[in-house]
Design a protein around this motif. Structure first.
Motif, mmCIF file in Angstrom:
data_model
loop_
_atom_site.group_PDB
_atom_site.id
_atom_site.type_symbol
_atom_site.label_atom_id
_atom_site.label_comp_id
_atom_site.label_asym_id
_atom_site.label_seq_id
_atom_site.Cartn_x
_atom_site.Cartn_y
_atom_site.Cartn_z
ATOM 1 N N ASP A 176 0.834 -1.206 0.000
ATOM 2 C CA ASP A 176 0.000 0.000 0.000
ATOM 3 C C ASP A 176 0.866 1.252 0.000
ATOM 4 O OD1 ASP A 176 -2.436 -1.335 -0.013
ATOM 5 O OD2 ASP A 176 -2.569 -1.416 2.170
ATOM 6 N N ALA A 177 1.913 1.247 0.818
ATOM 7 C CA ALA A 177 2.805 2.408 0.887
ATOM 8 C C ALA A 177 3.535 2.613 -0.442
ATOM 9 C CB ALA A 177 3.811 2.224 2.022
ATOM 10 N N ARG A 178 3.968 1.524 -1.067
ATOM 11 C CA ARG A 178 4.665 1.632 -2.351
ATOM 12 C C ARG A 178 3.719 2.124 -3.448
ATOM 13 N NH1 ARG A 178 9.713 2.355 -2.025
ATOM 14 N NH2 ARG A 178 9.746 1.906 -4.258
ATOM 15 N N PHE A 179 2.448 1.758 -3.347
ATOM 16 C CA PHE A 179 1.479 2.232 -4.342
ATOM 17 C C PHE A 179 1.328 3.747 -4.246
ATOM 18 C CE2 PHE A 179 -2.777 3.273 -5.848
ATOM 19 C CZ PHE A 179 -2.813 2.602 -7.070
ATOM 20 N N LYS A 180 1.289 4.262 -3.040
ATOM 21 C CA LYS A 180 1.181 5.715 -2.866
ATOM 22 C C LYS A 180 2.399 6.422 -3.462
ATOM 23 C CE LYS A 180 -1.683 5.482 1.297
ATOM 24 N NZ LYS A 180 -1.770 5.775 2.752
ATOM 25 N N ILE A 181 3.567 5.833 -3.269
ATOM 26 C CA ILE A 181 4.783 6.402 -3.861
ATOM 27 C C ILE A 181 4.683 6.391 -5.376
ATOM 28 C CG2 ILE A 181 7.260 6.012 -4.178
ATOM 29 C CD1 ILE A 181 7.333 4.961 -1.296
ATOM 30 N N ALA A 182 4.165 5.295 -5.928
ATOM 31 C CA ALA A 182 4.037 5.175 -7.386
ATOM 32 C C ALA A 182 3.098 6.224 -7.948
ATOM 33 C CB ALA A 182 3.555 3.772 -7.745
ATOM 34 N N THR A 183 1.974 6.458 -7.277
ATOM 35 C CA THR A 183 1.031 7.470 -7.787
ATOM 36 C C THR A 183 1.640 8.865 -7.711
ATOM 37 O OG1 THR A 183 -0.020 7.624 -5.592
ATOM 38 C CG2 THR A 183 -1.013 6.123 -7.191
ATOM 39 N N ARG A 184 2.517 9.069 -6.747
ATOM 40 C CA ARG A 184 3.176 10.368 -6.657
ATOM 41 C C ARG A 184 4.160 10.561 -7.809
ATOM 42 N NH1 ARG A 184 4.505 10.046 -1.637
ATOM 43 N NH2 ARG A 184 6.705 9.490 -1.797
ATOM 44 N N TYR A 185 4.883 9.489 -8.168
ATOM 45 C CA TYR A 185 5.830 9.569 -9.276
ATOM 46 C C TYR A 185 5.133 9.859 -10.608
ATOM 47 C CZ TYR A 185 10.023 7.959 -6.789
ATOM 48 O OH TYR A 185 11.113 7.878 -5.958
ATOM 49 N N CYS A 186 3.937 9.314 -10.791
ATOM 50 C CA CYS A 186 3.286 9.467 -12.099
ATOM 51 C C CYS A 186 2.257 10.582 -12.124
ATOM 52 C CB CYS A 186 2.637 8.144 -12.515
ATOM 53 S SG CYS A 186 1.310 7.598 -11.440
ATOM 54 N N GLY A 187 2.156 11.359 -11.044
ATOM 55 C CA GLY A 187 1.252 12.511 -11.050
ATOM 56 C C GLY A 187 -0.199 12.171 -10.798
ATOM 57 N N LEU A 188 -0.490 10.993 -10.206
ATOM 58 C CA LEU A 188 -1.876 10.604 -9.937
ATOM 59 C C LEU A 188 -2.196 10.626 -8.448
ATOM 60 C CD1 LEU A 188 -2.242 7.624 -12.440
ATOM 61 C CD2 LEU A 188 -3.241 9.911 -12.642
ATOM 62 N N GLU A 189 -1.338 11.243 -7.662
ATOM 63 C CA GLU A 189 -1.584 11.332 -6.227
ATOM 64 C C GLU A 189 -2.831 12.176 -5.972
ATOM 65 O OE1 GLU A 189 1.029 12.254 -2.177
ATOM 66 O OE2 GLU A 189 1.490 13.309 -4.045
ATOM 67 N N GLY A 190 -3.642 11.752 -5.000
ATOM 68 C CA GLY A 190 -4.840 12.503 -4.664
ATOM 69 C C GLY A 190 -6.036 12.195 -5.542
ATOM 70 N N GLU A 191 -5.919 11.196 -6.414
ATOM 71 C CA GLU A 191 -7.027 10.838 -7.315
ATOM 72 C C GLU A 191 -7.913 9.740 -6.731
ATOM 73 O OE1 GLU A 191 -7.831 12.259 -10.182
ATOM 74 O OE2 GLU A 191 -6.215 13.714 -9.937
ATOM 75 N N GLY A 192 -7.671 9.372 -5.476
ATOM 76 C CA GLY A 192 -8.502 8.364 -4.833
ATOM 77 C C GLY A 192 -8.235 6.948 -5.302
ATOM 78 N N LEU A 193 -7.060 6.680 -5.844
ATOM 79 C CA LEU A 193 -6.725 5.353 -6.360
ATOM 80 C C LEU A 193 -6.104 4.490 -5.266
ATOM 81 C CD1 LEU A 193 -5.173 6.546 -9.735
ATOM 82 C CD2 LEU A 193 -7.347 5.316 -9.465
ATOM 83 N N THR A 194 -6.385 3.193 -5.311
ATOM 84 C CA THR A 194 -5.819 2.215 -4.382
ATOM 85 C C THR A 194 -5.327 1.020 -5.200
ATOM 86 O OG1 THR A 194 -7.862 0.943 -4.067
ATOM 87 C CG2 THR A 194 -7.553 2.893 -2.667
ATOM 88 N N PRO A 195 -4.540 0.131 -4.604
ATOM 89 C CA PRO A 195 -4.111 -1.054 -5.361
ATOM 90 C C PRO A 195 -5.276 -1.873 -5.914
ATOM 91 C CG PRO A 195 -2.774 -0.811 -3.390
ATOM 92 C CD PRO A 195 -3.856 0.224 -3.298
ATOM 93 N N HIS A 196 -6.405 -1.908 -5.203
ATOM 94 C CA HIS A 196 -7.547 -2.694 -5.685
ATOM 95 C C HIS A 196 -8.141 -2.090 -6.949
ATOM 96 C CE1 HIS A 196 -10.388 -5.928 -5.183
ATOM 97 N NE2 HIS A 196 -11.414 -5.104 -5.274
ATOM 98 N N CYS A 197 -7.857 -0.814 -7.207
ATOM 99 C CA CYS A 197 -8.324 -0.194 -8.450
ATOM 100 C C CYS A 197 -7.701 -0.864 -9.673
ATOM 101 C CB CYS A 197 -8.000 1.297 -8.453
ATOM 102 S SG CYS A 197 -8.970 2.268 -7.275
ATOM 103 N N LEU A 198 -6.547 -1.487 -9.488
ATOM 104 C CA LEU A 198 -5.927 -2.207 -10.602
ATOM 105 C C LEU A 198 -6.775 -3.407 -11.005
ATOM 106 C CD1 LEU A 198 -2.225 -2.069 -9.357
ATOM 107 C CD2 LEU A 198 -3.175 -0.838 -11.319
ATOM 108 N N ARG A 199 -7.422 -4.060 -10.049
ATOM 109 C CA ARG A 199 -8.317 -5.175 -10.360
ATOM 110 C C ARG A 199 -9.577 -4.662 -11.068
ATOM 111 N NH1 ARG A 199 -9.877 -10.491 -9.115
ATOM 112 N NH2 ARG A 199 -11.991 -10.765 -8.320
ATOM 113 N N HIS A 200 -10.114 -3.541 -10.586
ATOM 114 C CA HIS A 200 -11.249 -2.924 -11.276
ATOM 115 C C HIS A 200 -10.862 -2.550 -12.705
ATOM 116 C CE1 HIS A 200 -14.344 -2.059 -8.041
ATOM 117 N NE2 HIS A 200 -13.327 -2.551 -7.339
ATOM 118 N N SER A 201 -9.651 -2.054 -12.852
ATOM 119 C CA SER A 201 -9.181 -1.652 -14.186
ATOM 120 C C SER A 201 -9.054 -2.854 -15.098
ATOM 121 C CB SER A 201 -7.820 -0.946 -14.074
ATOM 122 O OG SER A 201 -7.894 0.141 -13.178
ATOM 123 N N SER A 202 -8.569 -3.974 -14.552
ATOM 124 C CA SER A 202 -8.432 -5.179 -15.357
ATOM 125 C C SER A 202 -9.788 -5.645 -15.861
ATOM 126 C CB SER A 202 -7.784 -6.290 -14.515
ATOM 127 O OG SER A 202 -7.733 -7.505 -15.225
#
Length: 372
Positions: A287-313
Motif C-alpha cells: 500500500d505504501a509503495r502504491f502511494k509512492i508510485a502514484t506520486r511519481y506518475c502525477g496521480l496522487e490525490g485521485e482516490g486510487l488504491t491497489p484494488h483499483c488495478l483489479r477494477h481496471s483489469s
C-alpha cells in the motif's frame, strides 16, 4: 472435533439468556452445525466463529431459543442493528444470512427436529425471507467507491514507474530495485486482475504454460489461491495470461531483479515478491509503495488504491473479451459481480451505439439501393 474456541462461544450462547435445558440443546445443535461446516463444507474456523457470535447475539437479544424464533423478534433485532448500532448494509446482510443459514440447517435436520418436537411440541421454522432481509445488490455499499484507471492513466502509471526506476538507477539511489520490483508487482495485479493478497502470495513456481499459446513460454497461466465465498476459505484458480508483455517482464524480474532481494533472504525462500529484508512483501508495504508510485506518475490525490488495478483489469478486459471470459479470469461467482467491477464511461457507450446504428443504417440503405 470442533474448534475449542468455537465450542467456548457456543457455551456463551447457552448461558447468555436461556433456561438451562434450552441452553444445553441449543449448544448441542450449534456444535453439530459447527462440525458440519468445518468438516464436510471446509469453512474456516474464523468464519464459523463469526457466525456463532451472531447467533449468540440474536439469542441474547430475543431471549428465545431458535425453535421459538419468530419474524417479530427478527425484525426487532434488525432494527437494532440498523437504527441503533448503525451497521453498514453489507454487515447487516451478513448477520441476516448467518441466521438464515443456521435455520436452514436446523429445519432440515431430522434428528434435531424430532428432539424439539418431543420436548417442546413445536417445529423449528425458517423466519428469514426476501421480505424481511436486505437484498444483495451489485452496487458498491462501502463508503469509499473504487474506480478503474482510464487507459491513459494506466499508461501514465506504469510509464511513471519505469522512468522513476531508470532515474534511480542513473543516480544509484537505494530505491532502484524496489521501483523495479514495484513495476512488476503492480503490472501483475493489473494484467492478472489479482487482489493484492493474491499477488503477495505468489511464489516463483506460481506459473504454468498454456498449451494453446506456447509463445507465452512458462507464463501462460498464473496459479492463484484466491478469495472463497461464504467462509469456505481460499480457493485455487488458474488465471490465463492475456497481456503479451507479461512473460518478458516476469522473466526479466525473476532473472535480474528478484536476485537483488535474496542477499538477506532464507535460501529456500519461494516468495515471488520480496521486501528489502528478503521476506515476503506485506500488504502494508505494498500500500505504501502504491502511494509512492502514484506520486511519481502525477496521480496522487485521485482516490486510487491497489484494488483499483483489479477494477481496471475487469473494465479493460471487458472491451476485449466476453463477460463470461472476464468473469472466469477474475474468479467471480456470477456475472453480476463482474458487472459491478466494470466502469465503462458513458461516452464510450454512446460511441458504440452510434457506430453500430450507423453501420446498420448504411447496410440498410445499400440493400435498398440494390433492390431499386
Amino acid at each position: 472435533m470442533a474448534n475449542p474456541k468455537i465450542v467456548l462461544a457456543t457455551s456463551d450462547v447457552a448461558s447468555s439468556a436461556l433456561a438451562p435445558a434450552d441452553a444445553e440443546l441449543f449448544g448441542t445443535i450449534i456444535d453439530a452445525w459447527t462440525r458440519r461446516r468445518i468438516g464436510s463444507l471446509r469453512h474456516t474456523h474464523k468464519a464459523v466463529a463469526r457466525d456463532v457470535s451472531v447467533l449468540r447475539e440474536f439469542a441474547a437479544h430475543s431471549g428465545l431459543p431458535p425453535w421459538l424464533w419468530n419474524e417479530d423478534a427478527f425484525d426487532c433485532w434488525c432494527d437494532h442493528l440498523g437504527l441503533e448500532r448503525r451497521l453498514a448494509n453489507s454487515t447487516q446482510r451478513h448477520y441476516q444470512c448467518s441466521i438464515r443459514s443456521f435455520l436452514e440447517y436446523l429445519t432440515t435436520n431430522v434428528k434435531f427436529r424430532n428432539e424439539i418436537r418431543r420436548l417442546y411440541g413445536v417445529e423449528p421454522r425458517q423466519i428469514c425471507t426476501e421480505e424481511n432481509c436486505i437484498p444483495h445488490t451489485v452496487e458498491k455499499e462501502s463508503s469509499k467507491e473504487r474506480r478503474a484507471f482510464t487507459h491513459e492513466e494506466i499508461e501514465l502509471f506504469f510509464d511513471g514507474l519505469r522512468r522513476a526506476s531508470v532515474e534511480a538507477g542513473r543516480f544509484r539511489t537505494k530505491d532502484y530495485n524496489p521501483l523495479r520490483r514495484d513495476r512488476t508487482f503492480f503490472f501483475t495485479l493489473y494484467s492478472g486482475g489479482l487482489r493484492i493478497s493474491e499477488g503477495l502470495n505468489l511464489n516463483v513456481n506460481s506459473f504454468a504454460p498454456n498449451p494453446a499459446l506456447p509463445e507465452l513460454g512458462p507464463y501462460g497461466f498464473i496459479k492463484v489461491w484466491g478469495k472463497g465465498s461464504r467462509g469456505s476459505g481460499k480457493r485455487f484458480r488458474t488465471v490465463p495470461v492475456t497481456h503479451p508483455d507479461f512473460p518478458e517482464l516476469m522473466d526479466w524480474y525473476i532473472t535480474r531483479v528478484r536476485p537483488e532481494f535474496l542477499h538477506r533472504a532464507d535460501p529456500n525462500e519461494e516468495a515471488l515478491f520480496l521486501s528489502e529484508r528478503g521476506t515476503r512483501l506485506k500488504s502494508s508495504s505494498a500500500d505504501a509503495r502504491f502511494k509512492i508510485a502514484t506520486r511519481y506518475c502525477g496521480l496522487e490525490g485521485e482516490g486510487l488504491t491497489p484494488h483499483c488495478l483489479r477494477h481496471s483489469s475487469v473494465t479493460h478486459e471487458s472491451l476485449r473479451f466476453s463477460i463470461e471470459m472476464v468473469r472466469r479470469k477474475h474468479g467471480h461467482a456470477s456475472a453480476a459481480t463482474t458487472q459491478g467491477y466494470m466502469h465503462v464511461p458513458d461516452v464510450m457507450v454512446d460511441d458504440e451505439i452510434s457506430s453500430v446504428v450507423s453501420r446498420e443504417l448504411d447496410d440498410a440503405l445499400n440493400t435498398q439501393e440494390k433492390k431499386e
